[in-house]
Design a protein around this motif. Structure first.
Motif, PDB file in Angstrom:
ATOM      1  N   MET A 166      53.558  26.597  18.099  1.00 42.92           N
ATOM      2  CA  MET A 166      52.397  26.725  18.981  1.00 42.92           C
ATOM      3  C   MET A 166      51.674  25.381  19.042  1.00 42.92           C
ATOM      4  SD  MET A 166      49.505  28.634  16.664  1.00 42.92           S
ATOM      5  CE  MET A 166      48.560  27.674  15.482  1.00 42.92           C
ATOM      6  N   LEU A 167      50.860  25.190  20.102  1.00 46.56           N
ATOM      7  CA  LEU A 167      50.096  23.961  20.249  1.00 46.56           C
ATOM      8  C   LEU A 167      48.719  24.092  19.607  1.00 46.56           C
ATOM      9  CD1 LEU A 167      50.808  22.937  23.954  1.00 46.56           C
ATOM     10  CD2 LEU A 167      51.674  21.821  21.871  1.00 46.56           C
ATOM     11  N   ALA A 168      48.255  22.982  19.038  1.00 44.62           N
ATOM     12  CA  ALA A 168      46.926  22.951  18.427  1.00 44.62           C
ATOM     13  C   ALA A 168      46.400  21.525  18.462  1.00 44.62           C
ATOM     14  CB  ALA A 168      46.970  23.454  16.984  1.00 44.62           C
ATOM     15  N   LEU A 169      45.075  21.408  18.526  1.00 42.48           N
ATOM     16  CA  LEU A 169      44.438  20.098  18.352  1.00 42.48           C
ATOM     17  C   LEU A 169      44.343  19.829  16.858  1.00 42.48           C
ATOM     18  CD1 LEU A 169      42.874  17.678  19.624  1.00 42.48           C
ATOM     19  CD2 LEU A 169      40.791  18.988  19.184  1.00 42.48           C
ATOM     20  N   ARG A 170      44.828  18.683  16.425  1.00 44.76           N
ATOM     21  CA  ARG A 170      44.813  18.363  15.005  1.00 44.76           C
ATOM     22  C   ARG A 170      43.991  17.101  14.770  1.00 44.76           C
ATOM     23  NH1 ARG A 170      46.013  21.956  11.428  1.00 44.76           N
ATOM     24  NH2 ARG A 170      47.428  20.720  10.139  1.00 44.76           N
ATOM     25  N   CYS A 171      43.194  17.136  13.722  1.00 44.24           N
ATOM     26  CA  CYS A 171      42.424  15.977  13.293  1.00 44.24           C
ATOM     27  C   CYS A 171      43.126  15.362  12.091  1.00 44.24           C
ATOM     28  CB  CYS A 171      40.997  16.385  12.930  1.00 44.24           C
ATOM     29  SG  CYS A 171      39.981  15.000  12.366  1.00 44.24           S
ATOM     30  N   HIS A 172      43.591  14.136  12.265  1.00 45.20           N
ATOM     31  CA  HIS A 172      44.305  13.440  11.194  1.00 45.20           C
ATOM     32  C   HIS A 172      43.465  12.346  10.546  1.00 45.20           C
ATOM     33  CE1 HIS A 172      48.353  15.173  11.804  1.00 45.20           C
ATOM     34  NE2 HIS A 172      47.996  15.258  13.085  1.00 45.20           N
ATOM     35  N   ASP A 173      42.368  11.962  11.201  1.00 47.58           N
ATOM     36  CA  ASP A 173      41.570  10.849  10.697  1.00 47.58           C
ATOM     37  C   ASP A 173      40.121  11.057  11.133  1.00 47.58           C
ATOM     38  OD1 ASP A 173      40.408   8.482   9.962  1.00 47.58           O
ATOM     39  OD2 ASP A 173      41.640   7.198  11.253  1.00 47.58           O
ATOM     40  N   THR A 174      39.211  11.239  10.158  1.00 49.48           N
ATOM     41  CA  THR A 174      37.808  11.485  10.488  1.00 49.48           C
ATOM     42  C   THR A 174      37.006  10.194  10.660  1.00 49.48           C
ATOM     43  OG1 THR A 174      37.276  11.671   8.125  1.00 49.48           O
ATOM     44  CG2 THR A 174      37.772  13.718   9.310  1.00 49.48           C
ATOM     45  N   SER A 175      37.667   9.045  10.581  1.00 49.50           N
ATOM     46  CA  SER A 175      36.936   7.789  10.718  1.00 49.50           C
ATOM     47  C   SER A 175      36.770   7.363  12.176  1.00 49.50           C
ATOM     48  CB  SER A 175      37.635   6.666   9.949  1.00 49.50           C
ATOM     49  OG  SER A 175      38.906   6.364  10.511  1.00 49.50           O
TER      50      SER A 175
ATOM     51  N   LEU B  99      36.894   9.214  16.097  1.00 48.54           N
ATOM     52  CA  LEU B  99      37.126  10.380  16.939  1.00 48.54           C
ATOM     53  C   LEU B  99      38.073  10.057  18.087  1.00 48.54           C
ATOM     54  CD1 LEU B  99      36.060  13.306  16.919  1.00 48.54           C
ATOM     55  CD2 LEU B  99      34.333  12.605  18.582  1.00 48.54           C
ATOM     56  N   THR B 100      38.122   8.807  18.518  1.00 45.59           N
ATOM     57  CA  THR B 100      38.948   8.447  19.672  1.00 45.59           C
ATOM     58  C   THR B 100      40.434   8.387  19.340  1.00 45.59           C
ATOM     59  OG1 THR B 100      38.653   6.084  19.260  1.00 45.59           O
ATOM     60  CG2 THR B 100      37.072   7.149  20.730  1.00 45.59           C
ATOM     61  N   THR B 101      40.770   8.132  18.082  1.00 44.04           N
ATOM     62  CA  THR B 101      42.185   8.013  17.709  1.00 44.04           C
ATOM     63  C   THR B 101      42.635   9.074  16.715  1.00 44.04           C
ATOM     64  OG1 THR B 101      41.654   6.454  15.925  1.00 44.04           O
ATOM     65  CG2 THR B 101      42.137   5.522  18.101  1.00 44.04           C
ATOM     66  N   GLY B 102      41.715   9.781  16.118  1.00 51.46           N
ATOM     67  CA  GLY B 102      42.074  10.715  15.055  1.00 51.46           C
ATOM     68  C   GLY B 102      42.482  12.092  15.510  1.00 51.46           C
ATOM     69  N   LEU B 103      42.416  12.372  16.831  1.00 49.25           N
ATOM     70  CA  LEU B 103      42.706  13.707  17.346  1.00 49.25           C
ATOM     71  C   LEU B 103      43.957  13.684  18.222  1.00 49.25           C
ATOM     72  CD1 LEU B 103      39.090  14.722  18.430  1.00 49.25           C
ATOM     73  CD2 LEU B 103      40.322  15.569  16.429  1.00 49.25           C
ATOM     74  N   THR B 104      44.890  14.603  17.970  1.00 46.02           N
ATOM     75  CA  THR B 104      46.085  14.725  18.797  1.00 46.02           C
ATOM     76  C   THR B 104      46.424  16.198  18.985  1.00 46.02           C
ATOM     77  OG1 THR B 104      47.568  14.595  16.875  1.00 46.02           O
ATOM     78  CG2 THR B 104      47.053  12.524  18.019  1.00 46.02           C
ATOM     79  N   VAL B 105      46.981  16.534  20.138  1.00 48.60           N
ATOM     80  CA  VAL B 105      47.487  17.885  20.389  1.00 48.60           C
ATOM     81  C   VAL B 105      48.970  17.878  20.062  1.00 48.60           C
ATOM     82  CG1 VAL B 105      47.887  19.679  22.106  1.00 48.60           C
ATOM     83  CG2 VAL B 105      45.758  18.356  22.151  1.00 48.60           C
ATOM     84  N   GLU B 106      49.392  18.785  19.192  1.00 55.28           N
ATOM     85  CA  GLU B 106      50.776  18.778  18.731  1.00 55.28           C
ATOM     86  C   GLU B 106      51.244  20.181  18.397  1.00 55.28           C
ATOM     87  OE1 GLU B 106      50.331  17.476  14.160  1.00 55.28           O
ATOM     88  OE2 GLU B 106      49.409  16.088  15.613  1.00 55.28           O
TER      89      GLU B 106
ATOM     90  N   TYR C  16      38.210  22.597  30.011  1.00 53.71           N
ATOM     91  CA  TYR C  16      39.352  21.742  29.708  1.00 53.71           C
ATOM     92  C   TYR C  16      40.531  22.592  29.237  1.00 53.71           C
ATOM     93  CZ  TYR C  16      36.237  17.652  29.638  1.00 53.71           C
ATOM     94  OH  TYR C  16      35.350  16.659  29.969  1.00 53.71           O
ATOM     95  N   PRO C  17      41.758  22.229  29.624  1.00 58.37           N
ATOM     96  CA  PRO C  17      42.918  22.860  29.007  1.00 58.37           C
ATOM     97  C   PRO C  17      43.109  22.313  27.591  1.00 58.37           C
ATOM     98  CG  PRO C  17      43.626  21.128  30.488  1.00 58.37           C
ATOM     99  CD  PRO C  17      42.130  21.230  30.643  1.00 58.37           C
ATOM    100  N   LEU C  18      43.886  23.016  26.802  1.00 61.49           N
ATOM    101  CA  LEU C  18      44.082  22.609  25.411  1.00 61.49           C
ATOM    102  C   LEU C  18      44.638  21.188  25.314  1.00 61.49           C
ATOM    103  CD1 LEU C  18      44.069  23.221  22.390  1.00 61.49           C
ATOM    104  CD2 LEU C  18      46.299  24.342  22.675  1.00 61.49           C
ATOM    105  N   ARG C  19      45.503  20.806  26.242  1.00 61.58           N
ATOM    106  CA  ARG C  19      46.093  19.457  26.155  1.00 61.58           C
ATOM    107  C   ARG C  19      45.042  18.356  26.264  1.00 61.58           C
ATOM    108  NH1 ARG C  19      47.556  21.232  31.325  1.00 61.58           N
ATOM    109  NH2 ARG C  19      46.637  19.991  33.025  1.00 61.58           N
ATOM    110  N   ASP C  20      43.857  18.679  26.838  1.00 61.97           N
ATOM    111  CA  ASP C  20      42.783  17.698  26.969  1.00 61.97           C
ATOM    112  C   ASP C  20      41.640  17.964  25.988  1.00 61.97           C
ATOM    113  OD1 ASP C  20      44.132  16.437  29.048  1.00 61.97           O
ATOM    114  OD2 ASP C  20      43.184  17.688  30.583  1.00 61.97           O
ATOM    115  N   ALA C  21      41.951  18.638  24.879  1.00 67.84           N
ATOM    116  CA  ALA C  21      40.910  19.003  23.917  1.00 67.84           C
ATOM    117  C   ALA C  21      40.230  17.782  23.307  1.00 67.84           C
ATOM    118  CB  ALA C  21      41.500  19.880  22.814  1.00 67.84           C
TER     119      ALA C  21
END
Length: 330
Positions: free
Chosen positions: A1-10, A12-19, A298-303
């Motif tokens: 399934m697709l989800a927005l994931r936070c990999h880096d809290t430092s 916001l512009t680069t730490g979030l990806t939909v995967e 927004y759709p999930l891909r643009d979360a």
């Protein structure tokens, strides 16, 4: 399934990806929800930036308020079955499917769409509880809202008007104030201009009855000084970034009260009132007394883009994620 994931809290512009991530399985007392809509709240951005008082270990899926359909139930679940429409606190809501404890969910009433149901969580609950249970707002009273164009502020405008108050909306720019006017605010005040105290007194005919403070900083004290005898000043947040220090002699001289509202503590200390408030809030949504201003869909891909919007100072109204509804075989 697709989800927005936070990999880096430092960042916001680069730490979030939909995967793609594995679908979770419900354990005892848990419900797997097929998410249809989720509200994007300012607190979600704080958590994703590492700025909240409770830090989550990365990677994690942001989001807490969602509405959807029960896909699967775990052992011991008795209140819900597969196919039931539900809404409530759903940790990891920015995903196609997410787990929630049975007690965190409510049945979604007929006539309440998923996009509105997901808004009855943090934002509208905060505004409703703070105005009804904390401020004890009465029809005909002057309600001043500091930070009126944001999510909680705009919710407070619509609820305040539905309760019969005269709403004085305070925001930082003319554009935000026009948004507040469109929601039904009776008076508009650009609170960054000089002499906020006198301006509020003038538009309130001498003094304000209730102030809902979502901003803090340098604006709290002049707003408190505008409160009349027996008035109520409710502290909800500090969007300005600093916690104000106010002279308590103002409270003594005015016979006024300063109270605070925090959603988790209110529900823990007043569970019966919290449930009654949610029942009434949902009824107000269904019958149209309150119409939330959804300004971003927004759709999930643009979360990640939705999160960046909500984190900024130029956001108006409510922002939601809308998930694709799967077919019968999904």
């Amino acid at each position: 399934m697709l989800a927005l994931r936070c990999h880096d809290t430092s960042d916001l512009t680069t730490g979030l990806t939909v995967e793609e991530i594995p679908e979770p399985a419900p354990g005892p007392g848990q419900v797997l929800v097929q998410v249809q809509a989720a509200s994007v709240e300012f607190v979600d951005t704080l958590i994703a930036r590492g700025g909240y008082q409770v830090a989550l270990p990365v990677p994690f899926t942001p989001g807490f308020n969602a509405a959807g359909v029960v896909r699967e139930v775990g052992p011991g679940v008795t209140r819900f079955g597969v196919g039931d429409r539900v809404h409530g606190m759903v940790p990891g809501a920015f995903a196609e499917r997410a787990l929630a404890g049975e007690g965190q969910l409510r049945p979604t009433p007929a006539g309440l769409s998923a996009d509105l149901a997901c808004l009855t969580g943090t934002t509208y609950r905060t505004a409703y509880d703070a105005l009804v249970s904390t401020a004890r707002l009465r029809p005909g009273e002057d309600l001043v809202i500091l930070g009126a164009s944001g999510a909680v502020g705009s919710a407070a405008i619509t609820i305040g008007k539905a309760l019969g108050a005269r709403v004085v909306a305070c925001a930082s720019t003319p554009g935000k104030l026009e948004f507040c006017r469109a929601l039904g605010a009776d008076e508009l005040v650009e609170y960054t201009r000089p002499d906020l105290k006198q301006t509020l007194k003038d538009v309130c005919g001498g003094s304000a009855d209730v102030v809902l403070d979502l901003v803090g900083g340098d604006f709290s004290e002049p707003a408190l000084r505008a409160v009349g005898y027996g008035g109520r000043f409710v502290v909800v947040g500090f969007a300005a970034g600093s916690i104000p220090r106010v002279p308590l002699n103002l409270v003594l001289l005015k016979g006024s009260t300063i109270t605070g509202y925090e959603i988790g503590d209110f529900e823990r200390h007043h569970p019966g009132q919290a449930r009654a408030n949610r029942d009434e809030l949902e009824a107000m949504f269904v019958d149209g007394r309150v119409r939330p201003p959804i300004t971003g869909r927004y759709p999930l891909r643009d979360a990640a883009a939705a999160m960046l919007l909500v984190a900024g100072r130029d956001k108006y109204g409510m922002t939601i994620l809308e998930m694709a509804v799967p077919g019968p075989s999904a």
